[in-house]
Design a protein around this motif. Structure first.
Motif, PDB file in Angstrom:
ATOM      1  N   ARG A 176      33.561  56.315  38.576  1.00  0.00           N
ATOM      2  CA  ARG A 176      34.360  57.425  38.330  1.00  0.00           C
ATOM      3  C   ARG A 176      34.853  57.984  36.830  1.00  0.00           C
ATOM      4  O   ARG A 176      34.321  58.652  36.307  1.00  0.00           O
ATOM      5  N   PHE A 177      35.666  56.763  36.394  1.00  0.00           N
ATOM      6  CA  PHE A 177      36.155  57.188  34.710  1.00  0.00           C
ATOM      7  C   PHE A 177      36.459  55.805  34.085  1.00  0.00           C
ATOM      8  O   PHE A 177      36.916  54.987  34.849  1.00  0.00           O
ATOM      9  N   LEU A 178      36.155  55.867  32.937  1.00  0.00           N
ATOM     10  CA  LEU A 178      36.585  54.820  32.068  1.00  0.00           C
ATOM     11  C   LEU A 178      37.817  54.939  31.500  1.00  0.00           C
ATOM     12  O   LEU A 178      38.041  56.128  31.256  1.00  0.00           O
ATOM     13  N   LEU A 179      38.903  53.886  31.672  1.00  0.00           N
ATOM     14  CA  LEU A 179      40.143  54.290  31.127  1.00  0.00           C
ATOM     15  C   LEU A 179      40.195  54.728  29.560  1.00  0.00           C
ATOM     16  O   LEU A 179      39.372  53.997  28.988  1.00  0.00           O
ATOM     17  N   SER A 180      40.956  55.706  29.120  1.00  0.00           N
ATOM     18  CA  SER A 180      41.059  55.805  27.710  1.00  0.00           C
ATOM     19  C   SER A 180      42.386  55.389  27.242  1.00  0.00           C
ATOM     20  O   SER A 180      43.278  54.950  27.967  1.00  0.00           O
ATOM     21  N   GLU A 181      42.461  55.436  25.871  1.00  0.00           N
ATOM     22  CA  GLU A 181      43.736  54.842  25.123  1.00  0.00           C
ATOM     23  C   GLU A 181      45.108  55.587  25.824  1.00  0.00           C
ATOM     24  O   GLU A 181      45.994  54.988  25.991  1.00  0.00           O
ATOM     25  N   ALA A 182      44.902  56.754  26.128  1.00  0.00           N
ATOM     26  CA  ALA A 182      45.945  57.895  26.612  1.00  0.00           C
ATOM     27  C   ALA A 182      46.552  57.499  27.927  1.00  0.00           C
ATOM     28  O   ALA A 182      47.616  57.641  27.986  1.00  0.00           O
ATOM     29  N   ASP A 183      45.616  56.614  28.681  1.00  0.00           N
ATOM     30  CA  ASP A 183      46.063  56.339  29.835  1.00  0.00           C
ATOM     31  C   ASP A 183      47.009  55.157  30.060  1.00  0.00           C
ATOM     32  O   ASP A 183      47.837  54.702  31.076  1.00  0.00           O
ATOM     33  N   GLY A 184      47.106  54.239  28.855  1.00  0.00           N
ATOM     34  CA  GLY A 184      48.232  53.526  28.721  1.00  0.00           C
ATOM     35  C   GLY A 184      47.901  52.176  29.713  1.00  0.00           C
ATOM     36  O   GLY A 184      48.956  51.572  29.997  1.00  0.00           O
ATOM     37  N   MET A 185      46.902  51.808  30.066  1.00  0.00           N
ATOM     38  CA  MET A 185      46.550  50.888  31.285  1.00  0.00           C
ATOM     39  C   MET A 185      45.796  49.733  30.613  1.00  0.00           C
ATOM     40  O   MET A 185      45.002  49.187  31.610  1.00  0.00           O
ATOM     41  N   GLY A 186      45.562  49.862  29.431  1.00  0.00           N
ATOM     42  CA  GLY A 186      44.531  48.800  28.802  1.00  0.00           C
ATOM     43  C   GLY A 186      43.233  48.996  29.081  1.00  0.00           C
ATOM     44  O   GLY A 186      42.782  50.540  29.170  1.00  0.00           O
ATOM     45  N   ALA A 187      42.496  48.105  29.232  1.00  0.00           N
ATOM     46  CA  ALA A 187      40.924  48.270  29.097  1.00  0.00           C
ATOM     47  C   ALA A 187      40.497  48.257  30.618  1.00  0.00           C
ATOM     48  O   ALA A 187      40.609  47.214  31.294  1.00  0.00           O
ATOM     49  N   GLY A 188      39.627  49.388  31.156  1.00  0.00           N
ATOM     50  CA  GLY A 188      39.356  49.205  32.534  1.00  0.00           C
ATOM     51  C   GLY A 188      38.582  50.572  32.917  1.00  0.00           C
ATOM     52  O   GLY A 188      38.161  51.252  32.075  1.00  0.00           O
ATOM     53  N   PHE A 189      38.172  50.459  34.152  1.00  0.00           N
ATOM     54  CA  PHE A 189      37.512  51.600  34.728  1.00  0.00           C
ATOM     55  C   PHE A 189      37.921  51.883  36.143  1.00  0.00           C
ATOM     56  O   PHE A 189      38.386  50.915  36.827  1.00  0.00           O
ATOM     57  N   VAL A 190      37.956  53.097  36.620  1.00  0.00           N
ATOM     58  CA  VAL A 190      37.890  53.468  38.100  1.00  0.00           C
ATOM     59  C   VAL A 190      36.557  53.606  38.724  1.00  0.00           C
ATOM     60  O   VAL A 190      35.757  54.230  38.213  1.00  0.00           O
ATOM     61  N   MET A 191      36.354  53.176  39.969  1.00  0.00           N
ATOM     62  CA  MET A 191      35.183  53.194  40.634  1.00  0.00           C
ATOM     63  C   MET A 191      35.530  53.396  42.293  1.00  0.00           C
ATOM     64  O   MET A 191      36.798  53.234  42.551  1.00  0.00           O
ATOM     65  N   GLU A 192      34.595  53.804  42.867  1.00  0.00           N
ATOM     66  CA  GLU A 192      34.927  54.108  44.349  1.00  0.00           C
ATOM     67  C   GLU A 192      35.063  52.818  45.161  1.00  0.00           C
ATOM     68  O   GLU A 192      34.671  51.676  44.669  1.00  0.00           O
ATOM     69  N   ARG A 193      35.985  52.986  46.272  1.00  0.00           N
ATOM     70  CA  ARG A 193      36.105  51.655  46.874  1.00  0.00           C
ATOM     71  C   ARG A 193      35.207  51.698  48.308  1.00  0.00           C
ATOM     72  O   ARG A 193      35.144  52.605  48.917  1.00  0.00           O
ATOM     73  N   ILE A 194      34.379  50.585  48.169  1.00  0.00           N
ATOM     74  CA  ILE A 194      33.536  50.390  49.355  1.00  0.00           C
ATOM     75  C   ILE A 194      34.022  49.569  50.338  1.00  0.00           C
ATOM     76  O   ILE A 194      34.743  48.446  50.036  1.00  0.00           O
ATOM     77  N   ALA A 195      34.247  50.011  51.429  1.00  0.00           N
ATOM     78  CA  ALA A 195      34.530  49.372  52.826  1.00  0.00           C
ATOM     79  C   ALA A 195      33.785  48.293  53.096  1.00  0.00           C
ATOM     80  O   ALA A 195      32.378  48.345  53.010  1.00  0.00           O
ATOM     81  N   GLY A 196      34.444  47.165  53.607  1.00  0.00           N
ATOM     82  CA  GLY A 196      33.433  45.826  53.833  1.00  0.00           C
ATOM     83  C   GLY A 196      34.089  44.616  53.462  1.00  0.00           C
ATOM     84  O   GLY A 196      35.190  44.594  52.960  1.00  0.00           O
ATOM     85  N   GLU A 197      33.559  43.371  53.815  1.00  0.00           N
ATOM     86  CA  GLU A 197      33.926  42.238  53.656  1.00  0.00           C
ATOM     87  C   GLU A 197      33.386  41.441  52.387  1.00  0.00           C
ATOM     88  O   GLU A 197      32.339  41.593  52.230  1.00  0.00           O
ATOM     89  N   THR A 198      34.417  40.906  51.557  1.00  0.00           N
ATOM     90  CA  THR A 198      33.602  40.172  50.492  1.00  0.00           C
ATOM     91  C   THR A 198      33.997  38.518  50.670  1.00  0.00           C
ATOM     92  O   THR A 198      33.405  37.731  49.964  1.00  0.00           O
ATOM     93  N   ILE A 199      34.862  38.259  51.647  1.00  0.00           N
ATOM     94  CA  ILE A 199      35.475  36.852  51.732  1.00  0.00           C
ATOM     95  C   ILE A 199      34.124  35.987  52.266  1.00  0.00           C
ATOM     96  O   ILE A 199      33.792  36.165  53.553  1.00  0.00           O
ATOM     97  N   PRO A 200      33.635  35.255  51.522  1.00  0.00           N
ATOM     98  CA  PRO A 200      32.473  34.121  52.049  1.00  0.00           C
ATOM     99  C   PRO A 200      32.617  33.468  53.195  1.00  0.00           C
ATOM    100  O   PRO A 200      31.858  33.665  54.117  1.00  0.00           O
ATOM    101  N   ARG A 201      33.726  32.864  53.499  1.00  0.00           N
ATOM    102  CA  ARG A 201      34.029  32.169  54.709  1.00  0.00           C
ATOM    103  C   ARG A 201      33.998  33.121  55.929  1.00  0.00           C
ATOM    104  O   ARG A 201      33.436  32.705  57.111  1.00  0.00           O
ATOM    105  N   LYS A 202      34.451  34.320  55.727  1.00  0.00           N
ATOM    106  CA  LYS A 202      34.352  35.300  56.979  1.00  0.00           C
ATOM    107  C   LYS A 202      33.039  35.736  57.088  1.00  0.00           C
ATOM    108  O   LYS A 202      32.464  35.609  58.313  1.00  0.00           O
ATOM    109  N   ILE A 203      32.112  36.055  55.972  1.00  0.00           N
ATOM    110  CA  ILE A 203      30.789  36.461  56.065  1.00  0.00           C
ATOM    111  C   ILE A 203      30.151  35.503  56.713  1.00  0.00           C
ATOM    112  O   ILE A 203      29.049  35.700  57.497  1.00  0.00           O
ATOM    113  N   LEU A 204      30.114  34.143  56.497  1.00  0.00           N
ATOM    114  CA  LEU A 204      29.550  33.152  56.947  1.00  0.00           C
ATOM    115  C   LEU A 204      29.732  32.667  58.277  1.00  0.00           C
ATOM    116  O   LEU A 204      29.003  31.750  59.272  1.00  0.00           O
TER     117      LEU A 204
END
Lengths: 328, 127
Positions: A90-118
């Motif tokens: 969605r957007f890259l953080l800028s200096e004015a945001d005061g939150m350091g280096a980072g970006f915002v993206m959409e949140r995808i629903a689902g599982e990432t924990i390998p033991r659950k997936i397996l």
């Protein structure tokens, strides 16, 4: 440097600034996982639109290797355009945001924990699909035109071997097992006559968002570089990413044959088991060095964390696996 | 067994670490969730490492020093001998003598795992 606070106020200001409309924030919480990057989940209400489910990914301190967040942002955008399943940025953080280096993206629903997936019954059908999806997605990533990518370093086997030696020397802790591995890898390093390709660099179980239909999204493009595409396939087979299912080399869910067959069908590039094994040995060493690096990220005070401290003692696991592989 | 060579009272260092680990496992983990619960589990595992190192460390050090002295042919601290071994492997000095160096390196890694994560080592049937 003032300590950065991630709170609803800062997130709301950043969203208002970048979306060009007043935003309010709810459900801000820090997500577990990701020892080297911080991820935060939140919902943004922008003007009269429906709530947007978002994720903020940022550097907790200064960077400890890997790409910077701006590069990762542009990489994700390029991967998305190429049809690779990744969250839409969605957007890259800028200096004015005061939150350091980072970006915002959409949140995808689902599982990432390998033991659950397996292991969870919910993903039984998905488990049958993951290996061929990995082959397909890897082929898609490796087919992205370099013209569409942000500037990335070329890192073939030998440049990385030299980097790892320098990293280990920097910490000053001797590791005879790593040295045996590095020697083995150096002697067999592929020459790569072909043009380098985009390598994800952390393509493995744990960085996939999975639902009942398999992989929905590939995360953590932090270690992306240009190089030998087989590196991604070998890394996917490293024993640590099988999470206990040791006899299924591909992420604990599939066989090398199925992975290589699918990959060959889509990329029209045949990869043999010997090449795969080289990059599995390489990946085992790489993960060992990363564990040491993370232990020292704690020790040198860059990020104090019990999780990072514990990783320092996981080095022995990768040393063990490395010796097993060299002896085979 | 109580340490015959200490001036400190019980609980011993190892016993204190066990007490904290049990607190994390039995009180903190069930009462928390998400990141805090995850880190409490990591912290409990870390204390498990400390327990095992307190119990096994001295014997392991004596064994490791003996292995390195035998392999390299002279005395030294574990650290100095390990640095020498690592450098000589990188220089290629052991390329034609892998059969000598591998068992020594493997024994050291096994000892580290006995402390760091004994479950990682193959069981007798798996070998």
């Amino acid at each position: 440097m003032a300590r950065i606070r991630i709170d609803e106020e800062h997130c709301a200001a950043a969203c208002s600034r970048h979306f060009g409309s007043d935003a309010t924030i709810a459900n801000l919480r820090r997500l577990s996982g990701g020892a080297s990057r911080e991820t935060w989940s939140f919902d943004a209400m922008v003007a009269d639109g429906p709530p947007q489910e978002l994720v903020l990914r940022r550097d907790p301190g200064s960077s400890i290797g890997g790409t910077d967040r701006s590069t990762e942002f542009h990489l994700l955008r390029a991967a998305h355009s190429a049809g690779v399943p990744v969250p839409e940025v969605r957007f890259l953080l800028s200096e004015a945001d005061g939150m350091g280096a980072g970006f915002v993206m959409e949140r995808i629903a689902g599982e990432t924990i390998p033991r659950k997936i397996l292991r969870d019954e919910q993903y039984e059908r998905a488990r049958g699909l993951l290996t061929s999806q990995c082959g397909e997605i890897a082929a898609q990533i490796h087919a992205i035109s370099l013209d569409d990518l942000p500037a990335l370093p070329v890192q073939n086997a030998r440049t990385q071997i030299n980097q790892y030696r320098a990293v280990l020397d920097g910490f000053g802790e001797p590791h005879p097992a790593f040295e045996l591995g590095l020697r083995w890898l150096d002697e067999r390093a592929p020459t790569n006559a072909e043009e380098p390709r985009l390598v994800h660099g952390d393509f493995r179980n744990g960085n996939f968002i999975v639902d009942e239909n398999g992989i929905k999204s590939v995360l953590d493009w932090d270690l992306a570089h240009l190089g030998d595409p087989v590196e991604d396939l070998g890394w996917l087979c490293v024993k640590s990413w099988r999470f206990g299912n040791s006899d299924l080399p591909v992420g604990g869910f599939g066989t090398a044959k199925e992975l290589l067959d699918t990959y060959a069908a889509i990329s029209e590039t045949a990869v043999d088991e010997e090449q795969l094994r080289y990059w599995e040995v390489f990946g085992t060493l790489k993960w060992g060095v990363i564990c040491e690096l993370q232990g020292f990220t704690h020790l040198n005070g860059l990020v104090r964390s019990v999780e990072l401290a514990a990783l320092g003692r996981r080095v022995a696991e990768m040393e063990w696996d490395l010796l097993e592989l060299l002896d085979a | 067994m109580p340490d015959p060579d200490t001036l400190h009272d019980r609980p011993s260092a190892a016993e204190l670490v066990i007490a904290v680990r049990e607190y994390l496992e039995q009180d903190v983990m069930p009462a928390t969730e998400g990141r805090i619960a995850f880190h409490a589990r990591v912290a409990a595992n870390v204390l498990g490492i400390v327990e095992r190192e307190l119990i096994l460390g001295a014997t392991q050090a004596a064994e490791e020093r003996a292995r390195l002295v035998e392999l390299l042919g002279h005395e030294g601290t574990i650290r100095d001998l390990t640095i020498e071994l690592a450098k000589s492997i990188r220089a290629g000095d052991w390329d034609s003598r892998q059969a000598e160096v591998l068992p020594c390196v493997r024994a050291a890694v096994r000892a580290k795992l006995e402390v760091a994560n004994p479950n990682y080592l193959p069981t007798e049937e798996e070998k």
